[in-house]
Design a protein around this motif. Structure first.
Motif, mmCIF file in Angstrom:
data_model
loop_
_atom_site.group_PDB
_atom_site.id
_atom_site.type_symbol
_atom_site.label_atom_id
_atom_site.label_comp_id
_atom_site.label_asym_id
_atom_site.label_seq_id
_atom_site.Cartn_x
_atom_site.Cartn_y
_atom_site.Cartn_z
ATOM 1 N N VAL A 7 0.865 -1.196 0.000
ATOM 2 C CA VAL A 7 0.000 0.000 0.000
ATOM 3 C C VAL A 7 0.890 1.231 0.000
ATOM 4 O O VAL A 7 1.861 1.293 0.761
ATOM 5 C CB VAL A 7 -0.898 0.029 1.263
ATOM 6 C CG1 VAL A 7 -1.764 1.272 1.264
ATOM 7 C CG2 VAL A 7 -1.773 -1.223 1.365
ATOM 8 N N THR A 8 0.575 2.179 -0.840
ATOM 9 C CA THR A 8 1.284 3.452 -0.790
ATOM 10 C C THR A 8 0.296 4.589 -1.027
ATOM 11 O O THR A 8 -0.836 4.348 -1.440
ATOM 12 C CB THR A 8 2.450 3.496 -1.796
ATOM 13 O OG1 THR A 8 3.217 4.679 -1.581
ATOM 14 C CG2 THR A 8 1.948 3.477 -3.234
ATOM 15 N N ASN A 9 0.719 5.804 -0.747
ATOM 16 C CA ASN A 9 -0.201 6.957 -0.766
ATOM 17 C C ASN A 9 -0.010 7.845 -1.978
ATOM 18 O O ASN A 9 1.113 8.079 -2.396
ATOM 19 C CB ASN A 9 0.083 7.874 0.424
ATOM 20 C CG ASN A 9 -0.351 7.294 1.726
ATOM 21 O OD1 ASN A 9 -1.052 6.296 1.764
ATOM 22 N ND2 ASN A 9 0.079 7.910 2.803
ATOM 23 N N ARG A 29 -7.809 -0.103 -11.606
ATOM 24 C CA ARG A 29 -8.967 -0.822 -11.053
ATOM 25 C C ARG A 29 -9.228 -0.372 -9.615
ATOM 26 O O ARG A 29 -8.279 -0.215 -8.831
ATOM 27 C CB ARG A 29 -8.703 -2.330 -11.037
ATOM 28 C CG ARG A 29 -8.188 -2.881 -12.360
ATOM 29 C CD ARG A 29 -9.321 -3.275 -13.272
ATOM 30 N NE ARG A 29 -8.806 -3.948 -14.451
ATOM 31 C CZ ARG A 29 -9.029 -3.533 -15.702
ATOM 32 N NH1 ARG A 29 -9.767 -2.464 -15.929
ATOM 33 N NH2 ARG A 29 -8.544 -4.197 -16.729
ATOM 34 N N ARG A 41 -13.769 8.957 2.036
ATOM 35 C CA ARG A 41 -13.905 7.516 1.855
ATOM 36 C C ARG A 41 -12.528 6.880 1.749
ATOM 37 O O ARG A 41 -11.547 7.551 1.431
ATOM 38 C CB ARG A 41 -14.711 7.225 0.584
ATOM 39 C CG ARG A 41 -14.080 7.750 -0.679
ATOM 40 C CD ARG A 41 -15.134 8.311 -1.617
ATOM 41 N NE ARG A 41 -15.243 7.531 -2.831
ATOM 42 C CZ ARG A 41 -15.453 8.062 -4.041
ATOM 43 N NH1 ARG A 41 -15.566 9.366 -4.193
ATOM 44 N NH2 ARG A 41 -15.543 7.303 -5.102
ATOM 45 N N TRP A 42 -12.481 5.598 2.035
ATOM 46 C CA TRP A 42 -11.255 4.813 1.860
ATOM 47 C C TRP A 42 -11.263 4.332 0.414
ATOM 48 O O TRP A 42 -12.037 3.459 0.039
ATOM 49 C CB TRP A 42 -11.255 3.634 2.833
ATOM 50 C CG TRP A 42 -10.163 2.642 2.641
ATOM 51 C CD1 TRP A 42 -10.295 1.346 2.242
ATOM 52 C CD2 TRP A 42 -8.766 2.844 2.870
ATOM 53 N NE1 TRP A 42 -9.075 0.732 2.193
ATOM 54 C CE2 TRP A 42 -8.113 1.642 2.571
ATOM 55 C CE3 TRP A 42 -7.995 3.939 3.273
ATOM 56 C CZ2 TRP A 42 -6.731 1.487 2.678
ATOM 57 C CZ3 TRP A 42 -6.623 3.785 3.385
ATOM 58 C CH2 TRP A 42 -6.015 2.569 3.093
ATOM 59 N N ASP A 49 -2.169 -4.347 -14.239
ATOM 60 C CA ASP A 49 -1.414 -5.600 -14.150
ATOM 61 C C ASP A 49 -0.729 -5.785 -12.811
ATOM 62 O O ASP A 49 0.173 -6.613 -12.682
ATOM 63 C CB ASP A 49 -0.348 -5.655 -15.271
ATOM 64 C CG ASP A 49 -0.986 -5.847 -16.640
ATOM 65 O OD1 ASP A 49 -2.187 -6.191 -16.698
ATOM 66 O OD2 ASP A 49 -0.284 -5.669 -17.652
ATOM 67 N N VAL A 56 -3.415 4.353 -2.334
ATOM 68 C CA VAL A 56 -4.473 5.019 -1.580
ATOM 69 C C VAL A 56 -4.627 6.433 -2.123
ATOM 70 O O VAL A 56 -3.666 7.207 -2.121
ATOM 71 C CB VAL A 56 -4.117 5.103 -0.080
ATOM 72 C CG1 VAL A 56 -5.277 5.710 0.703
ATOM 73 C CG2 VAL A 56 -3.754 3.744 0.466
ATOM 74 N N PHE A 58 -5.529 9.429 -1.178
ATOM 75 C CA PHE A 58 -5.655 9.922 0.195
ATOM 76 C C PHE A 58 -6.053 11.392 0.187
ATOM 77 O O PHE A 58 -5.301 12.236 -0.307
ATOM 78 C CB PHE A 58 -4.303 9.729 0.882
ATOM 79 C CG PHE A 58 -4.338 9.707 2.371
ATOM 80 C CD1 PHE A 58 -4.624 8.543 3.048
ATOM 81 C CD2 PHE A 58 -4.076 10.853 3.093
ATOM 82 C CE1 PHE A 58 -4.658 8.512 4.422
ATOM 83 C CE2 PHE A 58 -4.104 10.830 4.477
ATOM 84 C CZ PHE A 58 -4.396 9.657 5.134
ATOM 85 N N PRO A 59 -7.212 11.720 0.711
ATOM 86 C CA PRO A 59 -7.660 13.120 0.625
ATOM 87 C C PRO A 59 -6.895 14.031 1.580
ATOM 88 O O PRO A 59 -6.651 13.677 2.729
ATOM 89 C CB PRO A 59 -9.139 13.028 1.029
ATOM 90 C CG PRO A 59 -9.209 11.832 1.921
ATOM 91 C CD PRO A 59 -8.165 10.868 1.422
ATOM 92 N N TYR B 134 -4.165 4.176 8.896
ATOM 93 C CA TYR B 134 -4.866 5.201 8.112
ATOM 94 C C TYR B 134 -6.114 5.679 8.846
ATOM 95 O O TYR B 134 -6.415 6.863 8.888
ATOM 96 C CB TYR B 134 -5.266 4.640 6.747
ATOM 97 C CG TYR B 134 -4.137 4.505 5.774
ATOM 98 C CD1 TYR B 134 -3.754 5.557 4.965
ATOM 99 C CD2 TYR B 134 -3.445 3.302 5.652
ATOM 100 C CE1 TYR B 134 -2.715 5.428 4.069
ATOM 101 C CE2 TYR B 134 -2.404 3.161 4.768
ATOM 102 C CZ TYR B 134 -2.044 4.227 3.971
ATOM 103 O OH TYR B 134 -1.020 4.096 3.094
ATOM 104 N N TRP B 140 -10.924 8.056 12.004
ATOM 105 C CA TRP B 140 -12.101 7.308 11.585
ATOM 106 C C TRP B 140 -12.582 6.322 12.651
ATOM 107 O O TRP B 140 -13.658 5.752 12.527
ATOM 108 C CB TRP B 140 -11.825 6.549 10.287
ATOM 109 C CG TRP B 140 -11.747 7.453 9.094
ATOM 110 C CD1 TRP B 140 -12.261 8.701 8.985
ATOM 111 C CD2 TRP B 140 -11.116 7.169 7.849
ATOM 112 N NE1 TRP B 140 -11.991 9.222 7.749
ATOM 113 C CE2 TRP B 140 -11.295 8.304 7.026
ATOM 114 C CE3 TRP B 140 -10.420 6.069 7.340
ATOM 115 C CZ2 TRP B 140 -10.798 8.362 5.723
ATOM 116 C CZ3 TRP B 140 -9.923 6.128 6.050
ATOM 117 C CH2 TRP B 140 -10.114 7.266 5.250
#
Lengths: 144, 151
Positions: A7-9, A29, A41-42, A49, A56, A58-59, B134, B140
């Motif tokens: 996971v990265t931002n 996707r 939202r998350w 691929d 993420v 991220f807001p 997060y 959250w």
């Protein structure tokens, strides 16, 4: 031993707009899109691929970690195009450049030959920029 | 040199890109890939070769995978298998199910069921599906006790 990135931002200014950019323009996707209360939202996406890497979206909104001053500074820096978010690869930079341009993506550098290979640069809807390179730039035989 | 090479290729690229965008917009319809190739090039085989060099798949292969990818999205939205099948351009339920199972590794019904179960679990406990770091950063957690778990 670290084995991979999962996971990265990417800090974005508007999640709805970012969804449209990353999904409808770049063709990523959606992995998760989970409401987390009013206005946020998350939201994670993956390159087509590479389903095991989540970006993420991220807001940049006021939160526990981001007071208003940080939000203002970060938003300003993103809009100025300060942040490079990495290299995205494709089979053919020239064709991908044509396709993304046709979809309205803003390029800050057309494909050009550099000492490390062919590269173009484009911005996302917030102002973050990405390098676009052919996957062949990263072949072992090219020494990267 | 690269600029010259690019300008020599740009016309070809634009035709292939337009063909790909046509497929992206019309995958839900019956698409005549030979017709697309015929309009873009003198040689169907030249078109297929160039398309594959650009997108890593032949137009036919690309269209199949695009339809299945869109089917996954629709099934996750709880459309029925029959609705999904026709919405993404298949004319036969059996060919859709067979191809879906081959590419995805599970049947459309199993895929749909799994997604609906996941959605139910998410709606009951959304925080369980967000990495804690997060959720904490964004505040959250409704009743976070993270502060109490210091060293």
């Amino acid at each position: 031993m670290i084995t991979k990135m999962t996971v990265t931002n990417i800090h974005v200014i508007d999640q709805d707009s970012a969804y449209d950019f990353y999904v409808n323009k770049l063709g990523f996707r959606v992995v998760d899109d989970i409401p987390m209360g009013p206005g946020t939202r998350w939201l994670t996406v993956s390159p087509p691929d590479q389903p095991d890497l989540q970006l993420v979206l991220f807001p940049v909104t006021v939160s526990k970690m981001f007071p208003q001053k940080i939000v203002d500074t970060l938003t300003d820096l993103i809009k100025q195009g300060v942040f490079g978010c990495g290299v995205l690869t494709c089979h053919d930079v020239f064709a991908t450049y044509e396709e993304l341009k046709a979809k309205g993506v803003e390029f800050i550098k057309a494909p050009a030959k550099e000492f490390y290979g062919t590269e173009a640069l484009f911005k996302d809807d917030s102002g973050n920029y990405f390098s676009l390179q052919p996957i062949s730039n990263f072949d072992d035989e090219n020494g990267i | 040199m690269i600029a010259t090479a690019y300008h020599q290729k740009v016309y070809l690229y634009r035709r292939v890109v337009q063909a790909k965008l046509f497929i992206d917009s019309n995958y839900s319809e019956k698409i005549d890939l030979d017709g697309i190739a015929g309009e873009a090039y003198f040689s169907k085989f030249h078109f297929i070769r160039l398309f594959k060099s650009i997108y890593g798949k032949t137009p036919h292969h690309y269209l199949k995978h695009l339809r299945i990818a869109q089917a996954k999205v629709l099934l996750a939205q709880n459309l029925s298998i029959t609705e999904t099948c026709f919405a993404v351009g298949f004319e036969s339920l059996s060919s859709f199910s067979t191809l879906f199972t081959t590419i995805v590794g599970q049947s459309p019904s199993a895929y749909s069921k799994r997604h609906q179960q996941t959605k139910q679990r998410i709606s009951k406990n959304p925080h369980a599906y967000v990495p804690g770091c997060y959720a904490y950063q964004h505040g959250w957690f409704e009743n976070s006790n993270f502060e109490e778990v210091g060293d």
